[in-house]
Write an enzyme that holds these catalytic residues in place. Structure first.
Site, PDB file in Angstrom:
ATOM      1  N   GLU A   1     -10.368   5.171   8.671  1.00 31.97           N
ATOM      2  CA  GLU A   1      -9.982   4.167  10.157  1.00 31.97           C
ATOM      3  C   GLU A   1     -10.999   4.919  11.392  1.00 31.97           C
ATOM      4  OE1 GLU A   1      -6.053   6.065   9.763  1.00 31.97           O
ATOM      5  OE2 GLU A   1      -5.417   4.568  10.163  1.00 31.97           O
TER       6      GLU A   1
ATOM      7  N   GLN B   1       0.457  -1.088   0.459  1.00 34.11           N
ATOM      8  CA  GLN B   1       0.108  -0.305  -0.071  1.00 34.11           C
ATOM      9  C   GLN B   1       0.966   1.220  -0.140  1.00 34.11           C
ATOM     10  OE1 GLN B   1      -1.688  -1.110   4.581  1.00 34.11           O
ATOM     11  NE2 GLN B   1      -2.116   1.041   3.837  1.00 34.11           N
TER      12      GLN B   1
HETATM   13  N1  MTE Z   1     -11.175  -0.909   3.978  1.00 36.55           N
HETATM   14  C1  MTE Z   1     -10.662  -2.256   2.717  1.00 36.55           C
HETATM   15  N2  MTE Z   1     -11.977  -2.849   2.425  1.00 36.55           N
HETATM   16  N3  MTE Z   1      -9.625  -2.774   2.871  1.00 36.55           N
HETATM   17  C2  MTE Z   1      -8.752  -2.192   3.913  1.00 36.55           C
HETATM   18  O1  MTE Z   1      -7.437  -2.336   4.280  1.00 36.55           O
HETATM   19  N4  MTE Z   1      -7.626  -0.492   4.790  1.00 36.55           N
HETATM   20  C3  MTE Z   1      -8.171   1.045   6.404  1.00 36.55           C
HETATM   21  C4  MTE Z   1      -9.543   1.546   5.772  1.00 36.55           C
HETATM   22  N5  MTE Z   1     -10.906   0.898   4.891  1.00 36.55           N
HETATM   23  C5  MTE Z   1      -8.689  -1.256   4.397  1.00 36.55           C
HETATM   24  C6  MTE Z   1     -10.259  -0.338   4.299  1.00 36.55           C
HETATM   25  C7  MTE Z   1      -7.542   1.983   6.195  1.00 36.55           C
HETATM   26  S1  MTE Z   1      -5.670   0.955   7.977  1.00 36.55           S
HETATM   27  C8  MTE Z   1      -7.273   2.976   5.643  1.00 36.55           C
HETATM   28  S2  MTE Z   1      -5.746   3.521   6.184  1.00 36.55           S
HETATM   29  C9  MTE Z   1      -7.869   3.145   4.932  1.00 36.55           C
HETATM   30  O2  MTE Z   1      -8.754   2.203   4.334  1.00 36.55           O
HETATM   31  C10 MTE Z   1      -7.035   4.157   3.373  1.00 36.55           C
HETATM   32  O3  MTE Z   1      -8.255   4.791   3.198  1.00 36.55           O
HETATM   33  P1  MTE Z   1      -7.641   6.482   2.016  1.00 36.55           P
HETATM   34  O4  MTE Z   1      -7.424   5.254   0.384  1.00 36.55           O
HETATM   35  O5  MTE Z   1      -9.081   7.003   2.089  1.00 36.55           O
HETATM   36  O6  MTE Z   1      -6.873   6.873   2.451  1.00 36.55           O
END
Ligand code: MTE
Length: 806
Positions: free
Chosen positions: A740, A252
């Site tokens: 988050e 990521q």
């Molecule tokens: N949702 C899914 N389905 N899979 C993921 O790995 N990662 C989470 C969240 N939601 C994640 C997820 C985490 S740790 C983060 S930091 C954010 O998604 C990243 O979202 P953004 O792209 O809006 O920053």
């Protein structure tokens, strides 16, 4: 044993009830799943009626890969077709937590048919060290191992089975050194990665002195495995010329990977391409951890000149990679009889593992979120990063905030018990208000806490539900219910400030189709879907004409670590100038423009995060002044649970969530993120438990030994509402980061369980104050519900001494 006695007792009660020798007791659990229709709800935001039909921003567009993912057509790294001469890499892993390596004998492994090569630190052409903030991880352990599972060497073979079998045959001789495994051991040995992070606001000693009451205590919260579905994986392809090499990786943070691979193999960045189509989940575990597979695989590909695939199985993944930090809190709080809090002194100890990695920034996040939504005039916060012999800890959804919110919300509950006030009352009276200055001296704007709170009180019918829970508890002896309502806030922004930037490349073809590339990685969070919506608005064209195919370092260069739920915001802002500054002609003039040789095929935009550019990050802990973060996401939750105090099982009966997402870019996706984030946090709060032996050998190998939530654990009624009328001018199209913050809401389930246990203890004549660490597992709930069975066996609250919950 207590459980065995309890089950016999349940049996006895059942028979007695049947024979009517004793009054009928509530031993048959209310099984909410059998109670009839679920009745969960999702309350979306509607788009402005004046928005044109064709504009997809703010509309509930389904996740653009959902069909491929749910039908198995979506490509993950291990789905890439196998080349004929491709090699598979398997690791020789440390079987000690702390030891000197005396010798490595690979002779037997090399005789196995199909084995091609053995690699170790001597094959690294660049640097054997890598790391997020400082180079302190070894690609291959050279002289000593500092954690169980650490990679010592690798076997390359024609198939993964042969490679794994051969790796088992490599014999390593160790000289054992004493390991430090737990926070307690690290504190005793003064084993820390760095000097404590420290933040002062007001005068905490004066605040404690001026308080009517002071209370202090200790509380701990366990770590958490990322448990993404796609394990760490990479496919490395060396090119035929110029030392060029390509990594198709489940990462990521491709820019970090790119930079570290360049150092490890000693080749400049322009010869390396790191790509990913999507990650099968990341949750923070694909930020630094991919180096654990990609580093050795790149070394192997360089050495052999062959394609190298390395894909962890679940057992390898869970034992080698880092996890969420376990934390121990020591706190002292000063408060008035009225319930107003005057001072908070908090020491947070995080188990960082063998490398500092992200411990510093995780603790920073804990400190920034340590007071949640409360105005506390005097604060002294310290973060200690413990150096231990377990795999290095990293970021996991919410970073250090879930631990911080868990601590402060437990403190709030404790204060309510001390003052005799209702928990909601004490929370509400301490809310931050518009224009308040928080503990890092940031003036708060658009504080939507009260709005979320009031909506949640109303929608959950909190007061009447609370009364019915009390009624239930009066009537029942072996089942108790509990409720809890908490607010949450999560600071969004990047720290340090230069991270708040992103870019995008838009390629327009004469057939009118568009290819967009940006620096963010699709993890399942719907980033590409939202970005497609933003691009469609910017270009005034339908989303079907736009494709985001993959993320690649040769297109999006020098991107920053995109996390904190802010990726959508930053990447979208990479696109927004197209819209704002009309850099592109509208679609209907594209073909004529091309005929006139007007360049329309690509526009590359790379810019600083637009909305807060003028307020560049100047805050440091030492100065403690400045605008540390861009804005806050707010939310509120009411949770109701039922526990079976004879078995320790629980069921979440109802959850009502109200979340401030600004003006949602895509309500479908945002609600999905809220539900998913909550459930992931619920696992952290109630069932996910990392265990190891006293020698540091992990005891979690997969879902059979590490419990994660399943469909059975979903709240019976799960109501999610997006707060209305709360545009956020600090982010793209008035939205807010949502990936988050919802995880933090799960703390309410823990508190509701604690409240149900309190009801059990009251029946037994025990006091309201008791310590319950996180997670509230079946075992710990059973033991906290002290009764004649736990006393009979002289069972205390301690876990089995053979195991350390790390
Ligand atoms: N949702 C899914 N389905 N899979 C993921 O790995 N990662 C989470 C969240 N939601 C994640 C997820 C985490 S740790 C983060 S930091 C954010 O998604 C990243 O979202 P953004 O792209 O809006 O920053």
């Amino acid at each position: 044993m207590a459980l065995a006695y309890s089950l016999f007792y349940k049996f006895y009660l059942g028979v007695a009830a049947h024979l009517q020798t004793e009054p009928v007791m509530d031993i048959s659990a209310t099984n909410p799943l059998c109670e009839g229709p679920c009745g969960s709800s999702r309350v979306f935001q509607a788009v402005d009626p004046s928005q044109i039909e064709a504009d997809p921003v703010g509309r509930s567009v389904p996740h653009l890969s959902s069909q491929q993912i749910s039908t198995g057509q979506a490509m993950f790294i291990d789905d890439w077709p196998r080349a004929e001469d491709e090699l598979f890499l398997a690791f020789v892993r440390s079987k000690r937590a702390h030891a000197k390596i005396l010798s490595v004998d690979n002779s037997e492994a090399l005789t196995i048919p199909g084995v091609v090569e053995y690699i170790d630190h001597r094959d690294v052409q660049g640097s054997n060290l890598w790391g997020m903030y400082s180079p302190n991880h070894e690609v291959f352990a050279s002289e000593k191992v500092t954690s169980y599972g650490q990679v010592i060497g690798g076997v390359l073979a024609e198939s993964r089975d042969i490679a794994r079998r051969a790796a088992q045959k490599v014999k390593v001789e160790y000289e054992d050194l004493k390991p430090i495994l737990t926070i307690k051991q690290a504190i005793e040995a003064k084993s820390f990665h760095f000097d404590p992070l420290e933040l002062h606001y007001g005068d905490v000693e004066a605040g404690l002195q001026a308080s009517d009451h002071v209370t202090e205590g200790e509380l701990s919260i366990g770590g958490q495995e990322h448990f993404y579905l796609e394990t760490q994986s990479v496919l490395v392809t060396p090119k035929l010329e110029n030392d060029e090499i390509e990594l198709l990786a489940s990462s990521q943070d491709l820019t970090f990977l790119h930079g570290e691979i360049s150092k490890i193999i000693g080749v400049s960045k322009n010869r390396i391409v790191c790509r990913t189509k999507r990650n099968g989940g990341g949750f923070g575990g694909k930020q630094t951890c991919p180096l654990l597979v990609c580093g050795p695989a790149a070394v192997a590909a360089k050495k052999t000149g062959k394609k190298v695939r390395c894909v962890f199985n679940r057992e390898e993944d869970i034992t080698i990679t880092g996890k969420r930090h376990q934390m121990l809190a020591k706190y002292k709080v000063g408060f008035m009889s009225s319930g107003k809090i005057l001072a908070l002194k908090l020491d947070l100890y995080a188990n960082g593992g063998y490398s500092p990695d992200e411990t510093d920034s995780v603790l920073t996040c804990s400190i920034l979120n340590a007071v949640n939504v409360y105005k506390i005039p005097n604060v002294h916060l310290r973060g200690h990063g413990c150096f231990t012999n377990i795999p290095a800890r990293g970021g996991l959804r919410g970073y250090g905030a879930p631990q911080a919110i868990f601590i402060i919300e437990n403190i709030m509950t404790e204060l309510a018990i001390h003052t005799g006030l209702e928990q909601e009352q004490i929370r509400e009276m301490n809310f931050q208000q518009e224009g308040d200055v928080n503990h890092w001296n940031q003036t708060l704007e658009n504080v939507n806490i009260q709005k979320c709170w009031d909506t949640c009180v109303e929608q959950s019918q909190f007061q009447s539900r609370k009364m019915s829970v009390e009624d239930f508890n009066r009537k029942n002896r072996w089942k108790k219910r509990g409720t809890a309502m908490i607010p949450v806030s999560f600071a969004i922004g990047s720290f340090p400030r230069f991270l708040a930037q992103a870019g995008a490349l838009v390629s327009i073809y004469v057939d009118g189709s568009v290819l967009v590339s940006h620096g963010g990685v699709e993890l399942g969070q719907g980033l590409h879907t939202k970005m497609t919506q933003v691009a469609a608005r910017a270009l005034s064209m339908p989303i079907e004409k736009i494709l985001i195919s993959e993320t690649s370092t040769d297109i999006s260069t020098n991107t920053t670590a995109l996390a904190a739920g802010a990726t959508t915001v930053y990447c979208s802002e990479g696109l927004s100038p197209l819209f704002k500054d009309k850099l592109l002609p509208p679609m209907y003039v594209i073909v004529p423009s091309h005929r006139l040789r007007v360049p329309i095929w690509t526009v590359s935009v790379c810019l600083l995060q637009d909305f807060t550019r003028e307020e560049m990050m100047i805050m440091t802990f030492q100065k403690n002044s400045g605008k540390g973060m861009d804005y806050f996401s707010y939310g509120a939750i009411c949770a109701e649970v039922e526990i079976d105090n004879l078995t320790g099982e629980h069921q979440v009966l109802q959850v009502d969530i109200v979340m401030d997402v600004g003006r949602s870019l895509n309500p479908y996706i945002d609600i999905g993120q809220i539900e998913g984030g909550f459930v992931q946090g619920y696992g952290l709060m109630t069932m996910e438990q990392l265990k190891m032996t006293t020698e540091g050998q992990p005891l979690n190998f997969g879902p059979s030994t590490y419990r994660i939530p399943t469909v059975r654990n979903i709240p019976h009624k799960f109501n999610v509402t997006l707060l209305k009328d709360c545009p956020n001018e600090k982010a793209i199209y008035s939205s807010k980061g949502i990936g988050e913050p919802p995880l933090l809401l799960s703390v309410a389930v823990f508190l509701a369980i604690k409240s149900a246990i309190r009801a059990v203890r009251r029946d037994a004549g025990l006091g309201d104050h008791f310590r319950l660490d996180c997670p509230a597992t079946v075992e710990s709930i059973r033991l906290a519900c002290q009764d004649r069975f736990t006393k009979l066996l002289d069972v205390d609250d301690q876990p089995d001494p053979a195991f350390h919950v790390c």
